[in-house]
Design an enzyme around this catalytic site. Structure first.
Site, PDB file in Angstrom:
ATOM      1  N   GLY A 187      47.044  40.773  33.229  1.00  0.00           N
ATOM      2  CA  GLY A 187      46.456  40.201  32.231  1.00  0.00           C
ATOM      3  C   GLY A 187      46.452  38.737  32.188  1.00  0.00           C
ATOM      4  CG  LEU A 208      42.390  38.972  32.688  1.00  0.00           C
ATOM      5  CD1 LEU A 208      40.789  39.896  32.372  1.00  0.00           C
ATOM      6  CD2 LEU A 208      42.947  39.500  34.011  1.00  0.00           C
ATOM      7  CG  HIS A 223      43.027  37.288  36.824  1.00  0.00           C
ATOM      8  ND1 HIS A 223      43.734  36.332  36.074  1.00  0.00           N
ATOM      9  CD2 HIS A 223      43.856  38.037  37.690  1.00  0.00           C
ATOM     10  CE1 HIS A 223      44.958  36.793  36.294  1.00  0.00           C
ATOM     11  NE2 HIS A 223      45.071  37.648  37.246  1.00  0.00           N
ATOM     12  N   GLY A 233      44.422  38.821  45.100  1.00  0.00           N
ATOM     13  CA  GLY A 233      44.253  37.465  45.504  1.00  0.00           C
ATOM     14  C   GLY A 233      45.168  36.914  46.537  1.00  0.00           C
ATOM     15  CD  GLN A 258      50.901  40.913  44.191  1.00  0.00           C
ATOM     16  OE1 GLN A 258      51.947  41.106  43.724  1.00  0.00           O
ATOM     17  NE2 GLN A 258      49.625  40.703  43.889  1.00  0.00           N
ATOM     18  CB  VAL A 289      39.902  30.140  41.839  1.00  0.00           C
ATOM     19  CG1 VAL A 289      39.157  29.228  40.785  1.00  0.00           C
ATOM     20  CG2 VAL A 289      39.168  31.419  42.254  1.00  0.00           C
ATOM     21  CB  SER A 335      49.146  30.492  38.524  1.00  0.00           C
ATOM     22  OG  SER A 335      50.216  31.234  38.067  1.00  0.00           O
ATOM     23  NE  ARG A 341      55.708  33.885  36.378  1.00  0.00           N
ATOM     24  CZ  ARG A 341      55.363  34.965  36.980  1.00  0.00           C
ATOM     25  NH1 ARG A 341      54.475  35.026  37.754  1.00  0.00           N
ATOM     26  NH2 ARG A 341      56.082  36.163  36.473  1.00  0.00           N
TER      27      ARG A 341
END
Ligand code: PAF
Length: 277
Positions: free
Chosen positions: A28, A30, A34, A147, A153, A176, A185, A187
């Site tokens: 989430g 987003l 995303h 991504g 990951q 992006v 991000s 964060r």
């Protein structure tokens, strides 16, 4: 758009459908990154296909005492973005729905996670592999989009799909960036204005590294560290030059070489990466 919160409903829905389903797993909050993954999923699903997005802030991939509780959860805004992106199915389970109190089986990767995020965030990839396996089993996608910003990951998920024989195509979405180069991000919103301004140093370091591809990898890493330390609020966790598939450190830049880095600005830890060739 169907909104489903129960695993049993998701299974029923997955069994009932005939068309190709492409999943974008997210936590989430987003953002433009995303939205790009959803766009890629839409293309990959094709005209008659279905795009599913999962939103679940997975407690298993957060270390105790980390930012799990303050992780942003803008439910209405996320729902709006999914609707506007043409998402067909939004899976937004509760924590109790995803994890029974007495669950005792986990999925882990033991080779590619020995470095970088695996070292700085012990247990993180066990949390990621376990929840992604559960999402794959619940939503039964034909393909899933991840991504490239979370480069390690992506490599770990590809390896998991290979080694556990999931019949799921893994599609990579390019990172992006904001206009100053900072990778999008969830964060980034933790950064105060000064930290946010200085965080652009990460992409400057990566671009300088890419332009120095003729140097030895350890020299390129040193150059990147120097550029990052020119930002007074930056505290480098790691800067590594590795092979994109094996994630092993290399010293001569060749095809498929990636520089990956993690840097703190205050309490916020940002990661980024770039292919050097
Ligand atoms: O990249 C993320 O947002 C998460 O790690 C993922 C893949 C959704 C698993 O929780």
């Amino acid at each position: 758009m169907n909104i489903i919160t129960r695993i049993s409903e998701a299974h029923a829905h997955a069994r009932a459908r005939g068309q190709r389903r492409v999943l974008v797993p997210t936590m989430g909050a987003l953002h433009r990154g995303h939205i790009e993954l959803i766009r890629i999923a839409r293309n990959a699903a094709g005209a008659g296909g279905e795009v599913a997005v999962s939103i679940f802030v997975n407690p298993l991939q957060f270390a105790p005492g980390s930012d799990l509780d303050k992780y942003p959860r803008p439910i209405d805004e996320d729902e709006r973005i999914c609707r506007e992106g043409g998402v067909d199915l939004l899976f937004r389970p509760t924590r109790e729905e995803m994890y029974r109190g007495d669950g005792s089986v986990y999925v882990d990767e033991t080779e590619l996670t020995r470095r970088m995020e695996g070292v700085s965030r012990p247990g993180h990839f066990l949390g990621v592999c376990t929840v992604v396996t559960k999402l794959f089993n619940i939503l039964l996608p034909d393909a899933a989009v991840f991504g490239e910003k979370d480069f390690q990951q992506l490599a770990v998920i590809r390896r998991m799909v290979r080694d556990l024989n999931f019949s799921i195509e893994i599609i990579a979405g390019a990172t992006v960036r904001e206009s100053d180069g900072l990778a999008c991000s969830s964060r980034n919103q933790y950064l105060n204005p000064e930290e946010r301004a200085q965080a652009a140093v990460l992409s400057r370091a990566l671009v300088a590294a890419r332009e120095s591809e003729k140097m030895r990898a350890h020299e390129i890493a040193k150059l990147a560290r120097e550029i990052i330390s020119s930002a007074p609020l930056a505290r480098t966790d790691y800067v590594e030059v590795v092979d994109a598939e094996t994630l092993q450190p290399i010293d001569v830049v060749r095809r498929n070489t990636v520089m990956a880095l993690a840097v703190f600005f205050g309490k916020t830890r940002l990661i980024d990466n770039m292919r050097l060739r």
